[in-house]
Motif scaffolding. Structure first.
Motif, short mmCIF file in Angstrom:
data_model
loop_
_atom_site.label_atom_id
_atom_site.label_comp_id
_atom_site.label_asym_id
_atom_site.label_seq_id
_atom_site.Cartn_x
_atom_site.Cartn_y
_atom_site.Cartn_z
N GLY A 90 0.82 -1.21 0.00
CA GLY A 90 0.00 0.00 0.00
C GLY A 90 0.85 1.26 0.00
N LYS A 91 1.85 1.30 0.84
CA LYS A 91 2.75 2.46 0.91
C LYS A 91 3.56 2.59 -0.37
N CYS A 92 3.99 1.47 -0.93
CA CYS A 92 4.76 1.49 -2.18
C CYS A 92 3.91 2.03 -3.33
N LEU A 93 2.65 1.62 -3.40
CA LEU A 93 1.76 2.13 -4.46
C LEU A 93 1.48 3.61 -4.29
N LYS A 94 1.38 4.09 -3.07
CA LYS A 94 1.17 5.52 -2.83
C LYS A 94 2.35 6.34 -3.32
N GLU A 95 3.55 5.83 -3.09
CA GLU A 95 4.74 6.53 -3.57
C GLU A 95 4.83 6.48 -5.09
N MET A 96 4.44 5.37 -5.69
CA MET A 96 4.46 5.24 -7.15
C MET A 96 3.42 6.15 -7.81
N ARG A 97 2.31 6.39 -7.10
CA ARG A 97 1.24 7.22 -7.64
C ARG A 97 1.70 8.65 -7.91
N GLU A 98 2.67 9.13 -7.16
CA GLU A 98 3.20 10.49 -7.37
C GLU A 98 3.85 10.63 -8.74
N PHE A 99 4.45 9.54 -9.24
CA PHE A 99 5.15 9.59 -10.53
C PHE A 99 4.28 9.12 -11.69
N LEU A 100 3.31 8.24 -11.42
CA LEU A 100 2.49 7.67 -12.49
C LEU A 100 1.13 8.35 -12.64
N GLY A 101 0.56 8.81 -11.56
CA GLY A 101 -0.78 9.37 -11.58
C GLY A 101 -1.81 8.31 -11.21
N ASN A 102 -3.02 8.75 -10.92
CA ASN A 102 -4.09 7.85 -10.49
C ASN A 102 -4.60 6.94 -11.60
N GLU A 103 -4.55 7.41 -12.84
CA GLU A 103 -5.13 6.64 -13.94
C GLU A 103 -4.32 5.40 -14.31
N LYS A 104 -3.06 5.33 -13.94
CA LYS A 104 -2.22 4.17 -14.29
C LYS A 104 -2.17 3.12 -13.19
N ILE A 105 -2.67 3.41 -12.00
CA ILE A 105 -2.72 2.43 -10.92
C ILE A 105 -4.16 1.97 -10.76
N VAL A 106 -4.40 0.69 -11.09
CA VAL A 106 -5.75 0.14 -11.11
C VAL A 106 -5.81 -1.13 -10.27
N ARG A 107 -7.02 -1.62 -10.03
CA ARG A 107 -7.21 -2.89 -9.33
C ARG A 107 -7.12 -4.03 -10.34
N ASN A 108 -6.51 -5.11 -9.91
CA ASN A 108 -6.46 -6.30 -10.74
C ASN A 108 -7.83 -6.98 -10.70
N LYS A 109 -8.32 -7.44 -11.84
CA LYS A 109 -9.62 -8.11 -11.86
C LYS A 109 -9.50 -9.45 -11.15
N PRO A 110 -10.40 -9.71 -10.18
CA PRO A 110 -10.29 -10.95 -9.40
C PRO A 110 -10.62 -12.18 -10.24
N LEU A 111 -9.87 -13.24 -10.05
CA LEU A 111 -10.07 -14.47 -10.78
C LEU A 111 -11.16 -15.33 -10.15
N PHE A 112 -11.24 -15.34 -8.82
CA PHE A 112 -12.16 -16.24 -8.14
C PHE A 112 -13.62 -15.88 -8.38
N LYS A 113 -13.94 -14.62 -8.53
CA LYS A 113 -15.33 -14.24 -8.77
C LYS A 113 -15.81 -14.75 -10.11
N LYS A 114 -14.93 -14.79 -11.10
CA LYS A 114 -15.30 -15.29 -12.41
C LYS A 114 -15.51 -16.80 -12.39
N LEU A 115 -14.75 -17.52 -11.58
CA LEU A 115 -14.85 -18.97 -11.54
C LEU A 115 -16.14 -19.45 -10.89
N PHE A 116 -16.62 -18.74 -9.87
CA PHE A 116 -17.78 -19.19 -9.13
C PHE A 116 -19.10 -18.57 -9.55
N LYS A 117 -19.11 -17.72 -10.57
CA LYS A 117 -20.37 -17.16 -11.07
C LYS A 117 -21.08 -18.20 -11.92
N LYS A 118 -22.42 -18.16 -11.87
CA LYS A 118 -23.20 -19.10 -12.67
C LYS A 118 -23.56 -18.49 -13.99
#
Length: 118
Positions: A90-118
């Motif tokens: 979390g702290k590392c991503l906050k420091e990276m956000r200063e150089f990259l901006g908010n638009e380049k730091i995103v959430r990874n799409k979860p794999l488990f939700k796709k596997l268990f959906k009907k």
């Protein structure tokens, strides 16, 4: 001897770089003013240096209803994707956000939700 791309180191922490079939590498992550860098603890000549302009996106691995960040993927324009498991992600991503901006730091799409959906 390895020369850092950055002139000033903003943040450093312990991390593992997961490289697929070759196993993981334990070392240090450095967030600097010019680049993101990973140095292997056993072999300092084995390193990864990614300039800020080369990073396309950073995908954070979120768990437990977005309360815990395990690590992140760094997608680059030419070298592919790198997977890092970081001690203080979390702290590392906050420091990276200063150089990259908010638009380049995103959430990874979860794999488990796709596997268990009907």
């Amino acid at each position: 001897m390895v020369v850092s791309m950055s002139k000033k180191v903003i943040y450093t922490t312990k991390a593992n770089c997961l490289t697929g079939s070759l196993g993981n590498k334990h070392g240090d992550v450095l967030v600097g003013d010019k680049s993101f860098e990973f140095y292997n603890q056993r072999n300092p000549e084995d390193y990864i240096q990614i300039p800020w302009g080369e990073i396309e996106r950073v995908r954070a691995q979120m768990f437990f209803r977005d309360k815990y960040i395990r690590g992140f993927f760094i997608d680059t324009k030419s070298a592919g994707s790198f997977n890092f498991v970081v001690k203080n992600a979390g702290k590392c991503l906050k420091e990276m956000r200063e150089f990259l901006g908010n638009e380049k730091i995103v959430r990874n799409k979860p794999l488990f939700k796709k596997l268990f959906k009907k």
